[in-house]
Structures are given as C-alpha cells and as structure tokens.
Scaffold this active site. Sequence first.
Site, PDB file in Angstrom:
ATOM      1  N   LYS A 140       0.838  -1.189   0.000  1.00 22.65           N
ATOM      2  CA  LYS A 140       0.000   0.000   0.000  1.00 22.65           C
ATOM      3  C   LYS A 140       0.880   1.247   0.000  1.00 22.65           C
ATOM      4  CE  LYS A 140      -3.718   2.089   2.777  1.00 22.65           C
ATOM      5  NZ  LYS A 140      -4.557   1.961   3.985  1.00 22.65           N
TER       6      LYS A 140
ATOM      7  N   SER B 197      -9.254   2.831   3.038  1.00 24.16           N
ATOM      8  CA  SER B 197      -8.229   3.305   2.143  1.00 24.16           C
ATOM      9  C   SER B 197      -7.376   2.208   1.528  1.00 24.16           C
ATOM     10  CB  SER B 197      -7.322   4.273   2.908  1.00 24.16           C
ATOM     11  OG  SER B 197      -6.652   3.608   3.963  1.00 24.16           O
TER      12      SER B 197
ATOM     13  N   SER C  92     -10.187   1.223   7.311  1.00 21.34           N
ATOM     14  CA  SER C  92      -9.468   1.171   6.036  1.00 21.34           C
ATOM     15  C   SER C  92      -8.958  -0.200   5.638  1.00 21.34           C
ATOM     16  CB  SER C  92      -8.286   2.158   6.066  1.00 21.34           C
ATOM     17  OG  SER C  92      -8.753   3.472   5.887  1.00 21.34           O
TER      18      SER C  92
END
Lengths: 547, 547
Positions: free
Chosen positions: B130, B207, B231
């Site tokens: 990520k 996210s 997230s």
Amino acid sequence: MTKHWQQIAEEARAARDKSIPDEYKIDITNCKDNVMHFATEKNALLTDRQVEITKLTATQLLKAIRERKYTCVETTQAFIIRAAIAHQLTNSLSEFFPEEGLEMARKLDEHYERTGELYGPLHGLPVSVKDHLHLKGHLWNIGFTAWANNRSTEEDEDGIIKSLRDAGCVFFMKTHMPTSGMVLETNSNLWGHVYNPYNRKVTSGGSSGGESVMISMYGTAMAVGTDAAGSIRCPAAFLGNYALKPTSARFSYTGQANTSPSQITIPGTAGPICRTLEDVKLLSKFLIDVEPWNNDPNVVPIPWRDVKAPEKLTVGVLRFDGTVMPHPPVLRAIDESVEKLKAAGHEVYEFGMPFDCDEVMEKAVNMYFQSGFAEGKALLAETNEPLIPALSQIFERYGIDRELKGSETFKLNAYRNKVRKQFLDHWLATANSTKSGRPIDALLLPISPGAAFEHDVLPYWGYTSVYNVLDLPGLVLPIKGCIADKNKDLKDPNYNPVSSWDKDTYDQYDPELFHGTPVSLQVVGRRYFEEELIAIGEAMDRDINQV
Amino acid sequence: MTKHWQQIAEEARAARDKSIPDEYKIDITNCKDNVMHFATEKNALLTDRQVEITKLTATQLLKAIRERKYTCVETTQAFIIRAAIAHQLTNSLSEFFPEEGLEMARKLDEHYERTGELYGPLHGLPVSVKDHLHLKGHLWNIGFTAWANNRSTEEDEDGIIKSLRDAGCVFFMKTHMPTSGMVLETNSNLWGHVYNPYNRKVTSGGSSGGESVMISMYGTAMAVGTDAAGSIRCPAAFLGNYALKPTSARFSYTGQANTSPSQITIPGTAGPICRTLEDVKLLSKFLIDVEPWNNDPNVVPIPWRDVKAPEKLTVGVLRFDGTVMPHPPVLRAIDESVEKLKAAGHEVYEFGMPFDCDEVMEKAVNMYFQSGFAEGKALLAETNEPLIPALSQIFERYGIDRELKGSETFKLNAYRNKVRKQFLDHWLATANSTKSGRPIDALLLPISPGAAFEHDVLPYWGYTSVYNVLDLPGLVLPIKGCIADKNKDLKDPNYNPVSSWDKDTYDQYDPELFHGTPVSLQVVGRRYFEEELIAIGEAMDRDINQV
C-alpha cells in the site's frame, strides 16, 4: 460567592488537624532537621509490640496476620499512631480517619474468626492513599483550594484502590499532593509543604511525597504512587524507599482524578512504594493477578510471568546525560554501586544517551502542558489562588503560556515516537560492544541530579521524565551505604557547566544543605518487562545493598 | 514554481501506465460492471499453470515453493500478469515494477538452489504494498499531487515491510490510497477511483482498496492494509476478503508515512488482507514471531499464543447500532449467519450498544482531525489541488474547519477512555444474561451499513470507526452464501429513519445498484486477544461458510 483561597486553606487544615486525636499529639518544637529518630527509636506513644508490628515489611505482616500473631485491629492501631506522628513532623496528610480504618480492621478480624478464611490476599494490610486516587467518601483536591471539598463517590473508587479494598486492605488516611500533580516536590497553597524527615530543609520529593513519608516513617505498610514525570521515583529516592514506576497500561490507572482530563502523549502510571523490593514484587504481582484488563480498558493483558535474572548481569550505567551533571552524592552512589557490581562479577557497560536530553525535556514539558495549564488556571482563578513557585518556575523556564494547536500536538507525538525509536535502537545496539554479546539487561542511572533539593526550587527533571517519554519501567533502588555527606561529597569549585540547566543544578548543590539525605538510583528496564526488571533489581540489591 | 495538480496527475498516470508491459494490455472497452470473470475464468494471457499458481492461498503457495513444485520466478511472473489485468480493470496501482520483482525472485531461487535452504519463512510470497508503507526506492504520496514524486529511502523502509522482505517476500507493485488515507473509499486527484471488480458502479472501499482488489483478483498472494477508521475492513468487506484489523501496537506500525505526523487518540494499525482465514492466521503469527517489539518501540511484547475456541461459542450479535440501520443485504447476512450458528449449536446473544454511536462518531471525527486537516490543506494548496468529495463531505458534515486546542484534545482523550470503559463493562456484563454464563466470546456485526456504496458518496463510519475508538481487534468474515440481490434485498418503503445518518443511509440504498456485491461481516474480539479472535473466527467460518 466562592471563598478566598487563604480562608479555604485555613479551614481545610484546621479540620484535618482536628482529626488527629489528642493522645497522639507530640511536641515538635525544637525539632532538628532530621526527625527520623521519631520513627527509628523507641517512642513514648508506642508499645514494643506496636513498634514490632510497624517495622515488619508488607510481606512479613501479611504472614503474621495469617498466622494469627497479630489481629488486624492491633495492626491498624499501631500504624495509626505511627502515621499521626509522621504527619506532625512532615505535614503529609490531607485527611485522617482512624475510626473508619479500625472498623474495617474489626470486620476483617470477625471474618477471619468466623470463616477461618482470609478476606483476601492482602488481608489486613494498611495502605495509605494518595489524594487523587479515589477512595469512596473521602476528599480529593489535587492541591487546589477550589476543590478543597471534593469527595469521591462509591462509583469513583476503581482500579488499584478498589482492588486493594477487595483484597482486604485497610485505609485510614489520605496524603496530599502538589497543585496539579505536575511537580517533583509536594507543596500546595491548600496544604503547604511536605518535609523530608531525614532533612526538613529539603523536600520529600513529589508528587507522591506524602506516600513516601508514610513508608519511611512506618505510617503504612504499603503506599501507592503515581508517576508521569518522576512522581513515584523522586519521593521514593529522596526518602530511601523501593518503588516501581511501571510501563504505562501495565497496571490499572482508572479511579484517579486529574486536572487535565487526559494527556496521553506521556501517559501517567501508578505503582507501589515500599520498604523492600520483596514488597514491591509482591504488590506488583498482586496488581497483575487481579487481571486489571477486565476493568480498565487500557490495560494490556500480560499475565504475571515468573522469570530469573541472568546469573551475571550486563548493566548499562549512565553517569551523565549530557545536559546535567549529577551532584557529588549521586555520582558517589554510582561509583560505589559500579564497584560492587563488578566485584560480584557483573559486567558494567558505560552508556551514553542517543539524543539531546535538554531538547527532549523541552518537548516533554510541552507535551505535559498541551493546554497551557488552562484547566489549572481556571481552577486557581475561582479562589484567587496564586501559582505555587514550582509551577510558575517551570512555566517561565519553558515558556508555557498558551494552548497548543492540534497540529503542534501531532508534531510532539511524532517527536515522542522518534526518540522512543532512537533509544530502543541504541539500547539494542549495545550488544555489539558488551562482553556478554547481548544488549544491556538494565540501565543504572540517577533519579534526580541531587539526593533531594530545596523547597520551592525547580530541579532538572531529565533523569526521570525522559523515561516517561520513552515509557520504560523504572525501579527505585536506595543505595543503602550512601548518604549525602558534606565531608565526602565536596563541591568542585572548578566545574564548568555545559548547559544552563547544568549551571543551575551546580548552583543548587550545597554539601551542608544535603548532608544526611539518603541517595537512591534508578534501574530502567525494557518496556513491559517489569518481571525481568524486578528480578534484575533483586540481584543488584543483593550485590549493592547486601540485602 | 510547483506545477498545477492536474498536470502532475496526468504525468504520474502516464508514467504508471507506461510501466504496464504492452503484452499484458487487455481490451476493457465494453466491460460490464462485474469484471470478476477476468479473474475467475480462463484468460488468454495466462497459462493453465499460471492460473493454478495464482489461485493458491498463501499457505498453499509457500508449501508448493518449498516442495519445489514452482520456482519463485514463475510464481512472480504469474502474479505479475494477474496484477496487470486487475489494475486495468480497477485502476488500483500507483507503481508497477515487474522487473524488480522478477530479480528478487531469481535471487531467491538461486539461494534455494545453492544452499538448499529457504531464504526465510515467506520465501517467494508475492506481496502488494500500500502506498504509504515505505518500500525502498519506490513512490509514496498518500494521494497528494504535491507528494507525487516522493520516494522511500532505504532508511524509510521498516516494520512490517522490512520483516516481509527479510522473510523472502517478493514486491513488484504499489497500490494507491485516497488523499490523506482518512476516507473509506479509494480515490484521489492524483490517481482517480479504484473500482470494485464485482460491481464497478460501487467503490472498492478504502483506504486499502487497491490491496483488496489485488487479493480478490489474484494479483497478489498477500496484502497489507492499514486501518484507523475502517481502512482494512471496508475494502476487505466490499470485496469478500478475509482480513484482520489488530489491536493497536500488536503488530509493528513503523515504516509508514502519514499526513498528520502522529494522531494517537485513535491509533492506526496495519494488518493482513487475504483470501482465507488460514492465511490471515499464518501472516498474523508471522508478524508477531518476528518480535516487532525489538524494532518498533510502541509494540507490546505479547508473543503468539496457541489457543482454542470454546467448542460451543457464545456470540453477541449487533444488528443495529441505534444510529444507522444496515441495508437489507447486510441484515440478511446477519440473519443467515445467526441461523447457521444456532444450527451448529452456538449460543447467539442479542447485543445492544451502551452509548450513542452518533455522538461517538462525531467525537471520533474530531479526534482524527484535531489539526483541522491543517497539514493536508497546506499540501493541497501547494499544487492548487481541490479536496476530494469524500473529504469535503466529511468536513462539512462534522464541521471540521479549525485546529483544536490542547484542552479540547484532552477532553476528547478523556471521552475516548470513558466510552472504552462503558463498552468493556457492558461486554463483561453480558455474562449475567448469556446461557453459557460467560461474557460473549466475540461480537458479530456489520462493517458498513451497505454491501458497498457509490463512488464519492459519504457513508456512515460507525460500524468500523467506533471499534478503532475502542481499540478492539476486528476480523473480516465474508458471508459466502450472501451476495447483494435485488430480488431478495428489497427496500422497505415504510422505513422510518431514526437519525439524519439513518435517513441518508436509507436513501443510499438501491437494490439495483448493489446487486452482485459481496457481503461480509465483522467479528470483534477482546483487546489484544487476536489469537482467540482468529480461533473463534475459524469456528464461525466453518459453520457459516462451510470452509
């Protein structure tokens, strides 16, 4: 209209003084600076048996009560007299309620008599309670006259105090603390100064000064301090006690009042102050065996672990943090301890700090006072109360005069994490240069630059507060063979201070002033490894103090 | 002068698109909303053997590589093709570097060949990374065009990513994240929206949307998400993955970049996103077996514990938090799960919240944005970049428009501690009314009110974010028999909303829109009891999903 602070303080002190029974009043006129003989020598108010009871450690006392050598009532009665004496010599109590304590003791005795079973694992142990730890029905005020009449409800009592009550402890007094608690001596406009019984010219340390006095003067068998900047370690050190400031969230921290609702960048902690390390261990284990994570949502569920210290320790020693040189008595305590550790075959590794402690302290004080003391100022204003000297000095020194913004708080949090990482890496990297090939097992260092310090004088906080920023557990180890001595601990007239704090600290040293004050050192361990720290402390205590 | 955001975004996307080799380009014109057939059906770009490799779980893949059934190079090659396809259909990558991944794989193969030993316990496992987790030499930007060219140094890489590298993982891509990360969908002005491959009309969640897409579409064998508000859980839920949001400070959280230097009231966490719970367990155990407390000073040293779930569970179930009624597909998932749990002999206990979740969410959003997004606004201003819709909506809804003062931060911290205590007491008190006589073992509840939600629409965060405030671990459990179905999950025309959030959420539901989207539920456990939570999750997965 709210009363003026002076009137409130007068009334509070008068009520408190009235609660000391006349038969325990002593004549303190013409007292010398050292009043410890009231605790260590035979006393007209106490029977031999009462002296015998109060001189037992908590561990010994619990055993003696269990074996029916003493009842809880006679135990409590003995400590009540001791506490009344200690208070009159040092001004450490905010509240005294001997009848309630005796009633608790009576119930415990009846329970034991009737059932043959102890009420709990700490059956009959007298415990003094620091002001801001809620004890149902009793006062708390954190030194603010505006809060002079605050009283804890049954719901307020929680955490450590509730666990102690459930385990059979006996309460009969509360000790006071400095205004706001964020001070390393014990003084407030409400209650005045707590005096060091070894040397009344210097402070008892703070904010748990009243608790430490009660341990030193046999007024209690166990004390509970709280520490976010040194508030367990300084008083315990200045009075020659053993104590543990744990990692945050290892023991419970509910059931306490606070001026600032929740400053979490440098979290507060609560831990035991005792007369022996065996007692510290007993009570630390107790505080974990109650599984505090089933009551305090922030406690980390790590059950107590039985561990052993390495047979030969690798001890880091920090003599000087790069910002403030400790006073001669403290340096001598380190030297003598290091010699004894080496003689016992332990490795001693010279440790230096990986960052600028002056800078860390400046950030730390900003972390503590993120609100610019807004809550405290509002309370003071209510009764027209002035700041105590120690607070006005720290605010002036560090420029604390406004509320920080959220983005500033975030930066301080990031700074905290950065120095935590630097220190951890630095600690682990010692493995590259120790003879044992492993990182240091623990770090031996000062607690305060001095054996103690004068009332209303701001000392350097860096030898305690930095370890709150790092959130590492710290054990207080009195160095029994080392008492500040004006003939041994001479002032070096040629010393060249390296910082403004160093200059002030140097100026604060006066061999005559500190003469006779106990000296203690700190043993710092790895985060959440309290069991290992205590085991290492036991080995060091044995080899340094011949305990 | 700094460029305008649009130009930066164009250049960044062009560079990223160029890194996708031409031979992996696919025709996505005329794609339907559901593009999962590219992942589940035979594909012209992939050999049968490559399909076989990429469909293995992480656990199976590690075993196959260890048994020399596949080399790391052929494994990596297969996932590279899958990832390139997944990206073109969903827009999930910010960076693609297949050559670097293949080079890592070659070295691993050589090492195994030469020494006969695996490089580490995760030898050859492809892992997507990520954006804000530092990977040395690669981009990170948290969706800000001002940071489009930020690149992680060797020193930046730390924590989980470094542990994965040291264990033999292979990296060849970074997935992007929404501007600031504080959004439950994945969208930025820099990279655009990540689409849900089951239904491109709805978001992938965020996210960690890019990570979840790669797991669902077989672009990686393991993904790492981060979660301070949902997230990890939202994207995993919207895409039918298994995942764990751990308690804070259980796994490492160093080596990540952040817009706000350190918001610690609701601490962020990182955890695995996988295709099976077995993989979640494998990787969770790995992340603790590396002893992260020897690197990340905030990690609590709790070694991995082997535990068993009770044979018959007592499962709390929360259907409605009092503020927002979940959409019909989610309610059906709960009903069907409860039936299956009961049929398997488990006790199901109807759980209600002990506080007003609307209020907790309002406080939580203030906790997240203590700085009033000052850091983010400054970054946006650098390139004249506007707020993305999800951020402007949340700021408007909760009145986030200024920096909080220190005293306000303190009050929020105190509020956080208060609700943590309320919830813990409430949870433990269930023991008084469960048939088992013990508190619920875990709580089954929604993750989001909907199976997913439309792009650029602000959803209610209360089913995830509240558990960040409480700092409880949460497991994502896809309910495999339950897919949003316009024929089953009808909208109740007579529903009477109980709050403004409830009204908006009700309005967001459209059976047609969500049709075909997977539905998942959350299993919440006790703080720091990740092992128990996973064991309980395994039992529930077996009885609900017949896994």
